[in-house]
Design a protein around this motif. Structure first.
Motif, short mmCIF file in Angstrom:
data_model
loop_
_atom_site.label_atom_id
_atom_site.label_comp_id
_atom_site.label_asym_id
_atom_site.label_seq_id
_atom_site.Cartn_x
_atom_site.Cartn_y
_atom_site.Cartn_z
N ALA A 65 38.06 55.89 44.76
CA ALA A 65 37.78 56.87 43.71
C ALA A 65 36.33 56.84 43.26
CB ALA A 65 38.70 56.62 42.50
N ASP A 66 35.74 55.66 43.17
CA ASP A 66 34.38 55.53 42.65
C ASP A 66 33.32 55.44 43.75
OD1 ASP A 66 34.14 55.77 39.90
OD2 ASP A 66 33.12 53.83 39.75
N ALA A 67 33.76 55.18 45.00
CA ALA A 67 32.89 55.13 46.17
C ALA A 67 31.79 54.07 46.07
CB ALA A 67 32.29 56.50 46.47
N ARG A 68 32.10 52.94 45.44
CA ARG A 68 31.14 51.85 45.35
C ARG A 68 31.88 50.54 45.09
NH1 ARG A 68 28.74 53.00 39.31
NH2 ARG A 68 30.75 53.60 38.48
N PHE A 69 31.27 49.43 45.47
CA PHE A 69 31.81 48.11 45.20
C PHE A 69 30.70 47.08 45.35
CE2 PHE A 69 32.50 48.72 49.77
CZ PHE A 69 32.12 47.51 50.33
N ALA A 70 30.97 45.88 44.89
CA ALA A 70 30.03 44.78 45.03
C ALA A 70 30.80 43.54 45.50
CB ALA A 70 29.31 44.49 43.73
N VAL A 71 30.08 42.62 46.11
CA VAL A 71 30.68 41.37 46.57
C VAL A 71 29.76 40.24 46.16
CG1 VAL A 71 31.52 40.06 48.55
CG2 VAL A 71 31.67 42.56 48.58
N GLY A 72 30.32 39.23 45.51
CA GLY A 72 29.57 38.04 45.13
C GLY A 72 30.03 36.85 45.96
N VAL A 73 29.11 36.19 46.64
CA VAL A 73 29.41 35.01 47.46
C VAL A 73 29.44 33.81 46.52
CG1 VAL A 73 28.63 33.56 49.37
CG2 VAL A 73 28.29 36.06 49.46
N LEU A 74 30.58 33.11 46.48
CA LEU A 74 30.76 32.03 45.52
C LEU A 74 30.17 30.71 45.99
CD1 LEU A 74 34.40 32.63 44.23
CD2 LEU A 74 32.24 33.54 43.36
N GLY A 75 29.67 29.96 45.02
CA GLY A 75 29.17 28.62 45.27
C GLY A 75 30.27 27.60 45.04
N ALA A 76 30.02 26.37 45.48
CA ALA A 76 31.02 25.30 45.41
C ALA A 76 31.51 25.04 43.98
CB ALA A 76 30.44 24.02 46.01
N ARG A 77 30.69 25.34 42.98
CA ARG A 77 31.09 25.10 41.59
C ARG A 77 31.88 26.26 40.99
NH1 ARG A 77 25.67 22.12 39.28
NH2 ARG A 77 25.67 20.52 40.87
N GLN A 78 32.20 27.27 41.79
CA GLN A 78 32.89 28.45 41.27
C GLN A 78 34.34 28.54 41.73
OE1 GLN A 78 29.72 31.20 42.56
NE2 GLN A 78 29.59 31.80 40.40
N GLU A 79 34.93 27.41 42.05
CA GLU A 79 36.32 27.40 42.51
C GLU A 79 37.27 27.99 41.47
OE1 GLU A 79 39.86 24.28 43.72
OE2 GLU A 79 37.78 23.64 44.01
N ALA A 80 37.02 27.72 40.20
CA ALA A 80 37.89 28.25 39.14
C ALA A 80 37.91 29.78 39.17
CB ALA A 80 37.45 27.74 37.77
N ARG A 122 27.52 51.17 48.38
CA ARG A 122 28.16 52.49 48.27
C ARG A 122 29.16 52.56 49.42
NH1 ARG A 122 26.16 54.99 44.22
NH2 ARG A 122 23.95 54.91 43.73
N LEU A 123 30.31 53.13 49.15
CA LEU A 123 31.37 53.19 50.17
C LEU A 123 30.91 54.02 51.36
CD1 LEU A 123 34.25 52.33 50.86
CD2 LEU A 123 35.03 54.46 49.77
N HIS A 124 30.99 53.44 52.53
CA HIS A 124 30.63 54.11 53.78
C HIS A 124 31.89 54.60 54.49
CE1 HIS A 124 28.19 54.81 57.37
NE2 HIS A 124 29.10 54.18 58.07
N ALA A 125 32.95 53.77 54.48
CA ALA A 125 34.20 54.14 55.14
C ALA A 125 35.32 53.22 54.66
CB ALA A 125 34.07 54.03 56.66
N VAL A 126 36.54 53.73 54.72
CA VAL A 126 37.74 52.92 54.54
C VAL A 126 38.53 53.07 55.83
CG1 VAL A 126 39.84 52.53 53.21
CG2 VAL A 126 37.79 53.36 52.05
N LEU A 127 38.71 51.95 56.52
CA LEU A 127 39.38 51.97 57.82
C LEU A 127 40.73 51.28 57.72
CD1 LEU A 127 36.27 50.89 59.93
CD2 LEU A 127 37.10 53.21 59.51
N PRO A 128 41.73 51.76 58.48
CA PRO A 128 43.03 51.09 58.46
C PRO A 128 42.93 49.75 59.19
CG PRO A 128 43.02 52.85 60.10
CD PRO A 128 41.70 52.91 59.38
#
Length: 174
Positions: A65-80, A122-128
């Motif tokens: 719906a919004d055509a965007r997303f973000a991803v954060g790569v977690l560090g070892a101290r972010q297990e919680a 920005r969303l490029h594609a959604v693939l099955p």
């Protein structure tokens, strides 16, 4: 040749070591977050990133719906945080999440603070992808918080890097 049973596939796949990340999206006033381990830098020209999410997740609908997303790569101290956003239903809230500091990236998508690295897309594609949807994003901004140890997932447990012992060359006397 027959396909392996689901159980055999899961047992083999659990031995694949992967990094851990949190996928975030916003739709209207709602913020969504989900722990993922299927992040894959896909292309340098154009800059593309892919991540797989259960196709029934409300996060997939929010990204569409919004055509965007973000991803954060977690560090070892972010297990919680990884555990929090892996729990069913924990990754959806009105307004911002309490206890999970976020800031807005270039697209307006929330990004978790203090991640090792982050990608704003920005969303490029959604693939099955069977029972998952493969979200492919065009990276419009990225950043990192400097060096740090990554959070890893292996054999059904969160882990961190440990240095390997330095091998002693054979046949060398001291």
């Amino acid at each position: 040749m027959t396909a392996p049973a689901v159980g055999a596939f899961r047992e083999a796949a659990r031995l694949w070591t992967t990094g851990v990340a949190v996928l975030t999206a916003r739709h209207g006033d709602e913020v969504f977050a989900k722990t993922v381990s299927s992040l894959c830098p896909l292309s340098l020209d154009p800059l593309l990133l892919s991540v797989a999410v259960d196709r029934r997740s409300p996060l997939v609908d929010a990204v569409r719906a919004d055509a965007r997303f973000a991803v954060g790569v977690l560090g070892a101290r972010q297990e919680a945080l990884a555990r929090r956003f892996a729990a069913p239903g924990a990754g959806r809230a009105l307004g911002l999440f309490t206890g999970a500091p976020m800031r807005t990236a270039a697209t307006g998508t929330p990004v978790l603070e203090e991640c090792l690295a982050w990608f704003d897309c920005r969303l490029h594609a959604v693939l099955p992808g069977g029972d998952h949807a493969l979200l492919v994003g065009r990276v419009v901004a990225t950043g990192d918080s400097g060096p740090g140890e990554p959070l890893l997932y292996h054999d059904r447990a969160f882990r961190s890097l440990a240095p390997l012992p330095v091998p002693t060359p054979t046949g060398v006397s001291a």
